[in-house]
Design an enzyme around this catalytic site. Structure first.
Site, PDB file in Angstrom:
ATOM      1  N   ASP A 175       0.858  -1.183   0.000  1.00 34.57           N
ATOM      2  CA  ASP A 175       0.000   0.000   0.000  1.00 34.57           C
ATOM      3  C   ASP A 175       0.895   1.234   0.000  1.00 34.57           C
ATOM      4  OD1 ASP A 175      -2.401   1.744   0.480  1.00 34.57           O
ATOM      5  OD2 ASP A 175      -3.315  -0.193   0.932  1.00 34.57           O
ATOM      6  N   HIS A 246      -2.985   3.148  -4.501  1.00 38.10           N
ATOM      7  CA  HIS A 246      -2.359   2.653  -3.270  1.00 38.10           C
ATOM      8  C   HIS A 246      -0.921   2.194  -3.531  1.00 38.10           C
ATOM      9  CE1 HIS A 246      -5.815   2.961  -0.611  1.00 38.10           C
ATOM     10  NE2 HIS A 246      -6.578   2.414  -1.551  1.00 38.10           N
ATOM     11  N   GLU A 316      -9.920   2.668  -5.095  1.00 38.33           N
ATOM     12  CA  GLU A 316      -9.540   4.012  -4.668  1.00 38.33           C
ATOM     13  C   GLU A 316      -8.353   4.553  -5.469  1.00 38.33           C
ATOM     14  OE1 GLU A 316     -11.099   3.992  -0.061  1.00 38.33           O
ATOM     15  OE2 GLU A 316      -9.043   3.356  -0.430  1.00 38.33           O
TER      16      GLU A 316
END
Length: 542
Positions: A175, A246, A316
């Site tokens: 991440d 990420h 995301e």
């Protein structure tokens, strides 16, 4: 029927008169294919109770017999307790789950690391337990990127999953805040990407910082050990390597992976706070080749026998840098894509196909549906049920893990003592009444629901005790939802589950689990004055 104190609750229990006593001379008979289960029983239950369980021959009087019964479903088992014990399963996995039930029946001492009372009588009343799981995918996602969990902690969590008959470990390895797996051809991923200078303490709006550098990673031998340990417990491991969002830790290590025509990626470091990060991968051939190299090593570390799925993230991913990037815009035009959303879909489709060519299945968060999904890819439905419903109706397999229901980082009560409270209140009863299969699906569509998993994001979980507090006892309720054929949510007997948990808490105590007590956090479990992000009201059913 006598009361049952097992978690998850089995399909059927019939009690009789008499008992089996586990003595120092009790033999353990391992039928063909059950040798690994026998080794596990000796090394855990045998050690905990001071019973060596020497090998025996079939038909040994008073023995424990392990055998595979091909008439049973693969993960089903039948545990028969008379003056002897027989654990039959449809496969070695079924025998293993039966052994877990046998361990529960022996009491909390069977969960210790060494024998505390060698002279204690170890008896089980006469009974027959028959059981089988509702879902094939019964998982826990553990984020080790935001806060690193050392290898011994991961092995411990695999034991906790096994004790609850959970069989999938989703291993969130990369991440923005850290890259946690050694990749030999790209050493800077761990030399640089595994470490951050400091860490936001609490929610990202908090003014507090932990100024101590944080990090860590698993060597390739560590990973092989974790995968082998999981396999011995009939747990599949799903590694997650995030793309295209990420990814700041990877870009900090290798700046050419980022959108260099928009920002100076050489100035990026491993991210030290939380939220959705704007720094995403550049849609270049170099990026594709880089991550193909990463995944080649991942596939070697996570063999197909234990890891048929590889998670590629896909969630995301802000599009602002792509909108501003001449190179990204040229790529969109070159490929004839539908804007930046099409560019994200192109990333996902590329690696879905790449994995399929190597005999693996890609799975990603439900954003991977945007722009169309390649055949064979599966979806982790996290933003609610909607993504899973859409995927199932389109013929894609689904794992249901809606944030509003089974994100165990969300707070467990509304009281002011909950440490760093995040999200909606999700009580033990709320998790127990979670239903993975939405009623909108037809019977044929519902068959695409592989199962369910609980997710644990560790932004505000600095150590094992904090993870334990958020995960337990709710994982025990989740395990029953994933395993047992329960009635509709409103009709579930939560009072009986609470009664059975009174027997289960001592097992968790013996395992050293720092769970949230039913009466609320203990003084050392609180984090007074540290900002969280609580959300009031009931979560939406979306």
């Amino acid at each position: 029927m006598d009361l049952v104190d097992l978690v998850p609750i089995p399909a059927s229990v019939e009690h009789g008169e008499g008992a089996f006593v586990l003595g120092e001379a009790t033999a353990l008979v391992a039928g063909p294919g059950t040798e690994t289960v026998a080794r596990w029983l000796r090394n855990t239950v045998g050690v905990a109770l001071g019973r060596p369980m020497p090998p025996g021959e079939a038909g040994t009087q008073g023995a424990i017999d392990l055998r595979i019964d091909p008439t049973l479903e693969p993960e089903a088992y039948r545990l028969t307790v008379t003056q002897r014990v027989e654990i039959a399963g449809g496969s070695a996995a079924g025998v293993f789950w039966g052994a877990q039930t046998f361990r529960q029946l022996l009491g909390p001492d069977a969960y210790r690391k060494a024998c505390a009372d060698p002279g204690a009588r170890r008896g089980i009343t006469r009974q027959v337990v028959e059981d089988a799981p509702r879902f094939a995918w019964r998982g826990l996602m553990l984020d080790v990127s935001r806060h690193f969990m050392p290898k011994d902690g991961v092995l411990r969590y695999l034991d906790l999953l096994a004790a609850h008959k959970l069989n999938v470990f989703h291993f969130h390895l990369t991440d923005d805040q850290g890259w946690r797996v050694e990749i030999k051809r790209f050493p800077r991923l761990t030399e640089v990407g595994a470490w951050r200078a400091r860490t936001k303490y609490g929610h990202r709006a908090s003014e507090l910082w932990d100024e101590k550098p944080h990090g860590g990673f698993y060597t390739q031998d560590d990973i092989r050990e974790i995968v082998a340990y999981a396999a011995e417990r009939h747990i599949s491991v799903v590694p997650e390597i995030d793309i295209p969002g990420h990814s700041q830790a990877a870009i900090a290590a290798y700046p050419e992976l980022g959108n260099t025509d928009v920002i100076d990626t050489t100035r990026l470091s491993v991210w030290d706070t939380w939220g959705v990060n704007p720094n995403v991968l550049a849609p270049t051939d170099n990026t594709l080749r880089f991550y193909e190299g990463v995944l080649e090593e991942i596939l070697e570390l996570f063999p197909a026998t234990t890891s048929p799925f590889v998670h590629i993230g896909g969630d995301e991913c802000p599009k602002d840098q792509w909108k501003a990037s001449p190179a990204a815009q040229a790529r969109i035009e070159e490929l004839g894509l539908a804007g930046e959303d099409g560019l994200q879909s192109w990333f996902i489709r590329h690696f879905t196909g790449w994995l399929a060519d190597r005999g693996r299945r890609a799975i990603g968060w439900d954003e991977i549906l945007e722009g169309g999904l390649a055949p064979g890819a599966a979806v982790s439905s996290w933003r609610g049920y909607a993504g899973g419903i859409e995927a199932a109706r389109a013929g894609h397999d689904v794992v249901m893990c809606p944030e509003q229901q089974v994100y165990l980082d969300h707070r467990q009560a509304a009281g002011p003592d909950e440490p760093m409270p995040i999200g909606y209140v999700r009580t033990l009863e709320d998790v127990y009444r979670f239903e993975p299969v939405p009623p909108q699906l037809t019977e044929a569509e519902a068959r695409h629901v592989l199962g369910t998993q609980a997710n644990v994001w560790t932004e505000v979980m600095q150590d094992q005790g904090r993870v334990d507090y958020q995960v337990f006892p709710r994982l025990s309720a989740f395990a029953e939802v994933a395993w047992s054929a329960l009635p509709a949510p409103a009709a579930r007997d939560f009072a009986d589950f609470e009664r059975r948990m009174r027997s289960h808490y001592p097992r968790l105590d013996a395992l050293g689990v720092a769970y949230r007590p039913p009466g609320g956090p203990l003084p050392w479990q609180r984090r007074p004055g540290v900002l969280g992000r609580p959300i009031d009201g009931s979560p939406p059913n979306v």
